[in-house]
Write a protein that holds these residues in place. Structure first.
Motif, PDB file in Angstrom:
ATOM      1  N   ILE A  30     -29.871 -11.499  17.748  1.00  0.00           N
ATOM      2  CA  ILE A  30     -31.449 -10.424  18.447  1.00  0.00           C
ATOM      3  C   ILE A  30     -29.629  -9.001  18.524  1.00  0.00           C
ATOM      4  N   LEU A  31     -30.213  -8.191  17.799  1.00  0.00           N
ATOM      5  CA  LEU A  31     -29.161  -7.307  17.437  1.00  0.00           C
ATOM      6  C   LEU A  31     -29.537  -6.058  19.061  1.00  0.00           C
ATOM      7  N   ALA A  32     -27.896  -5.617  19.213  1.00  0.00           N
ATOM      8  CA  ALA A  32     -27.850  -4.789  20.510  1.00  0.00           C
ATOM      9  C   ALA A  32     -28.384  -3.810  19.751  1.00  0.00           C
ATOM     10  N   ASP A  33     -28.771  -2.956  19.081  1.00  0.00           N
ATOM     11  CA  ASP A  33     -28.840  -1.713  18.260  1.00  0.00           C
ATOM     12  C   ASP A  33     -29.128  -1.554  16.600  1.00  0.00           C
ATOM     13  N   ASP A  34     -29.930  -0.703  15.901  1.00  0.00           N
ATOM     14  CA  ASP A  34     -30.277  -0.629  14.859  1.00  0.00           C
ATOM     15  C   ASP A  34     -28.975  -1.366  14.020  1.00  0.00           C
ATOM     16  N   SER A  35     -27.744  -1.130  14.108  1.00  0.00           N
ATOM     17  CA  SER A  35     -26.667  -1.845  13.451  1.00  0.00           C
ATOM     18  C   SER A  35     -25.767  -1.889  13.825  1.00  0.00           C
ATOM     19  N   ALA A  36     -24.827  -3.450  13.553  1.00  0.00           N
ATOM     20  CA  ALA A  36     -23.772  -3.656  13.896  1.00  0.00           C
ATOM     21  C   ALA A  36     -22.765  -4.011  13.373  1.00  0.00           C
ATOM     22  N   PHE A  37     -21.265  -2.639  12.837  1.00  0.00           N
ATOM     23  CA  PHE A  37     -20.703  -3.366  11.762  1.00  0.00           C
ATOM     24  C   PHE A  37     -19.363  -4.281  11.980  1.00  0.00           C
ATOM     25  N   ILE A  38     -19.233  -5.352  11.325  1.00  0.00           N
ATOM     26  CA  ILE A  38     -17.985  -6.926  11.232  1.00  0.00           C
ATOM     27  C   ILE A  38     -17.084  -6.393  10.725  1.00  0.00           C
ATOM     28  N   MET A  39     -15.502  -6.352  11.275  1.00  0.00           N
ATOM     29  CA  MET A  39     -14.547  -6.176  10.759  1.00  0.00           C
ATOM     30  C   MET A  39     -13.753  -7.064  10.798  1.00  0.00           C
ATOM     31  N   GLY A  40     -13.522  -7.746  11.445  1.00  0.00           N
ATOM     32  CA  GLY A  40     -13.045  -9.337  12.148  1.00  0.00           C
ATOM     33  C   GLY A  40     -13.698 -10.074  13.062  1.00  0.00           C
ATOM     34  N   ILE A  41     -12.369 -11.287  13.705  1.00  0.00           N
ATOM     35  CA  ILE A  41     -13.643 -12.904  13.874  1.00  0.00           C
ATOM     36  C   ILE A  41     -12.302 -13.018  15.288  1.00  0.00           C
ATOM     37  N   SER A  42     -12.458 -12.865  16.336  1.00  0.00           N
ATOM     38  CA  SER A  42     -11.523 -13.261  16.980  1.00  0.00           C
ATOM     39  C   SER A  42     -12.011 -14.034  18.688  1.00  0.00           C
ATOM     40  N   SER A  43     -11.452 -14.474  19.144  1.00  0.00           N
ATOM     41  CA  SER A  43     -11.634 -15.427  20.342  1.00  0.00           C
ATOM     42  C   SER A  43     -12.613 -14.895  21.151  1.00  0.00           C
ATOM     43  N   LEU A  44     -13.462 -15.303  22.184  1.00  0.00           N
ATOM     44  CA  LEU A  44     -14.178 -13.936  23.173  1.00  0.00           C
ATOM     45  C   LEU A  44     -13.273 -12.946  23.809  1.00  0.00           C
ATOM     46  N   SER A  45     -12.120 -14.233  25.110  1.00  0.00           N
ATOM     47  CA  SER A  45     -11.942 -12.863  25.790  1.00  0.00           C
ATOM     48  C   SER A  45     -10.453 -11.825  24.365  1.00  0.00           C
ATOM     49  N   LYS A  46     -10.763 -11.879  23.311  1.00  0.00           N
ATOM     50  CA  LYS A  46      -9.601 -11.023  23.177  1.00  0.00           C
ATOM     51  C   LYS A  46      -9.900 -10.197  22.512  1.00  0.00           C
ATOM     52  N   ALA A  47     -11.467 -10.479  21.767  1.00  0.00           N
ATOM     53  CA  ALA A  47     -12.554  -9.689  20.729  1.00  0.00           C
ATOM     54  C   ALA A  47     -12.077  -8.101  21.080  1.00  0.00           C
ATOM     55  N   ILE A  48     -12.254  -7.385  20.136  1.00  0.00           N
ATOM     56  CA  ILE A  48     -11.825  -5.662  20.472  1.00  0.00           C
ATOM     57  C   ILE A  48     -13.785  -5.091  19.921  1.00  0.00           C
ATOM     58  N   ARG A  49     -13.636  -4.343  19.679  1.00  0.00           N
ATOM     59  CA  ARG A  49     -15.164  -3.753  19.010  1.00  0.00           C
ATOM     60  C   ARG A  49     -14.972  -3.875  17.351  1.00  0.00           C
ATOM     61  N   GLY A  50     -16.046  -4.262  16.835  1.00  0.00           N
ATOM     62  CA  GLY A  50     -16.023  -4.065  15.653  1.00  0.00           C
ATOM     63  C   GLY A  50     -15.405  -6.179  15.313  1.00  0.00           C
ATOM     64  N   ASP A  51     -15.244  -7.160  16.310  1.00  0.00           N
ATOM     65  CA  ASP A  51     -14.815  -8.262  16.039  1.00  0.00           C
ATOM     66  C   ASP A  51     -16.440  -8.892  16.444  1.00  0.00           C
ATOM     67  N   ILE A  52     -16.501 -10.232  15.512  1.00  0.00           N
ATOM     68  CA  ILE A  52     -17.599 -11.008  15.639  1.00  0.00           C
ATOM     69  C   ILE A  52     -16.892 -12.113  16.657  1.00  0.00           C
ATOM     70  N   THR A  53     -17.421 -12.582  17.698  1.00  0.00           N
ATOM     71  CA  THR A  53     -16.631 -14.121  18.333  1.00  0.00           C
ATOM     72  C   THR A  53     -17.847 -15.137  18.518  1.00  0.00           C
ATOM     73  N   PHE A  54     -17.486 -16.031  19.432  1.00  0.00           N
ATOM     74  CA  PHE A  54     -18.591 -17.333  20.013  1.00  0.00           C
ATOM     75  C   PHE A  54     -17.998 -17.709  20.814  1.00  0.00           C
ATOM     76  N   LEU A  55     -18.973 -18.837  21.122  1.00  0.00           N
ATOM     77  CA  LEU A  55     -19.142 -19.008  22.423  1.00  0.00           C
ATOM     78  C   LEU A  55     -20.218 -20.142  22.281  1.00  0.00           C
ATOM     79  N   ASN A  56     -19.782 -21.479  22.676  1.00  0.00           N
ATOM     80  CA  ASN A  56     -19.378 -23.404  22.715  1.00  0.00           C
ATOM     81  C   ASN A  56     -19.810 -23.766  23.607  1.00  0.00           C
ATOM     82  N   ASP A  57     -18.769 -23.342  24.740  1.00  0.00           N
ATOM     83  CA  ASP A  57     -18.960 -23.945  25.846  1.00  0.00           C
ATOM     84  C   ASP A  57     -18.993 -23.358  27.172  1.00  0.00           C
ATOM     85  N   ILE A  58     -19.993 -24.355  28.365  1.00  0.00           N
ATOM     86  CA  ILE A  58     -20.423 -23.602  29.103  1.00  0.00           C
ATOM     87  C   ILE A  58     -19.378 -22.804  29.761  1.00  0.00           C
ATOM     88  N   ARG A  59     -18.415 -23.633  29.775  1.00  0.00           N
ATOM     89  CA  ARG A  59     -16.566 -23.624  31.139  1.00  0.00           C
ATOM     90  C   ARG A  59     -16.424 -21.646  30.080  1.00  0.00           C
TER      91      ARG A  59
END
Length: 362
Positions: A30-59
């Motif tokens: 589900i894209l927020a806009d026409d494209s999203a470019f990824i340069m890094g992978i990070s935690s949810l709270s530390k992520a910056i633009r260009g990062d992909i992250t994940f959320l697996n725990d409802i907490r």
């Protein structure tokens, strides 16, 4: 988390997902806009633009609204909760049935990109025996020693300061970090990862006691077996695996060992078993497939544990386990004053039991 790729190496999110192994994963992008470019992978709270992250725990859902990530991997349930809470961030979503598994597969892709930047060569200070066989595209780091008769498969990487003993065999695409020691005749299957400080194939702890003299003498039993490591195995830092006395010590395919695990001689560990840090397994024990052993558990020697057994942390296993399931043998912690009151009672349980039985007999 630092950005892992340069800007000119950034990749379109859809393209990234097409290159990642998504077998057994159902996903929707589900894209927020026409494209999203990824340069890094990070935690949810530390992520910056260009990062992909994940959320697996409802907490941790409370952190979503403030994240700066460009893409988040989530489950369908969490995505629905975000819509209900009206706390959708300005980013793209990958909604799937197993976010944690997809996150793991994405890390594989990033790791492969970083590995491409490492030059493939044999360092001038490395010592490589002339009768060893070195596969295509192998890297051997500074001050490593490759003994006679060693075979190293294609695309393997040997870090600095490693010692690979005579007639050892390392499979394709293995990564062996710095300061790893393989005693002679050790074998490692393909795609295995060995972290720093690991020692494979040292002598097992075997001695015969001679009581004939006034001073007991421990006579060393020399060990002639070897260590066999399967494919897709990961062995954590400073873990040690002793070679067999006569038969071999065998670690099955897909086994995952944490840091500072100690495995005695002639142990056999079945495929797909995972063992956490500081576990000790005494010699000649056989552990089945798909087992998990939590941190600091202790397993006695010469016992058998069947497939699909899960052992809780700090549990001591001193006899065979013949039925799959979860086993726990930990005395619950308490304040020290409570422990002082309870410990004397526990030490006298057998005597108390006898008194109760005699009372009811009357």
């Amino acid at each position: 988390m630092p950005t892992l790729l340069d800007k000119d190496q950034s990749i379109d999110l859809g393209r990234l997902l097409s290159l990642v192994d998504t077998s057994n994963i159902d996903l929707q992008l589900i894209l927020a806009d026409d494209s999203a470019f990824i340069m890094g992978i990070s935690s949810l709270s530390k992520a910056i633009r260009g990062d992909i992250t994940f959320l697996n725990d409802i907490r941790y859902i409370k952190y979503v609204s403030d994240t700066n990530a460009s893409a988040i991997i989530v489950s369908d349930k969490i995505y629905s909760d975000l819509i209900m809470r009206n706390s959708m961030p300005d980013c793209s979503f990958i909604v799937c049935n197993n976010p944690y598994l997809l996150y793991a597969r994405v890390t594989h892709w990033f790791n492969k990109q970083l590995s491409k930047n490492i030059s493939q060569n044999i360092h001038s200070s490395a010592i490589v025996s002339t009768d060893s066989i070195i596969g295509h595209n192998v890297e051997i780091g500074p001050h490593s020693v490759i003994g006679p008769g060693v075979v190293i498969g294609r695309d393997a990487k040997i870090g600095s300061g490693c010692a690979i003993g005579k007639n050892s065999d390392i499979g394709d695409n293995c990564l062996i970090h710095s300061r790893v020691t393989l005693y002679p005749n050790t074998t490692i299957g393909s795609r295995s990862l060995i972290h720093s400080g690991v020692v494979l194939g040292a002598d097992g702890f075997g001695y015969a006691l001679d009581k004939s003299s006034s001073c007991f003498i421990w006579n060393k039993i020399y060990q002639f077996g070897r260590v066999e490591i399967g494919s897709d195995v990961e062995i954590g830092a400073n873990t040690t695996i002793d070679r067999g006395a006569l038969d071999n010590t065998v670690i099955g395919n897909g086994v995952k060992l944490d840091n500072q695990v100690m495995i005695g001689h002639n142990v056999i560990i079945g495929d797909g078993t995972a063992i956490a840090a500081c576990v000790g397994i005494a010699g000649s024990t056989k552990i089945g497939k798909r087992c998990s052993i939590a941190g600091a558990a202790m397993v006695s020697g010469h016992i058998t544990i069947v497939d699909d057994v899960h052992i809780s942390g700090a549990t001591a296993i001193i006899s065979n386990i013949i039925k799959s399931g979860r086993y726990t043998g930990i005395y619950p912690y308490s304040t020290h004053s409570e422990w002082q009151h309870n410990a004397p009672i526990i030490s006298k349980l057998s005597k108390i039991r006898k008194l109760i039985k005699s009372f009811f007999k009357k």
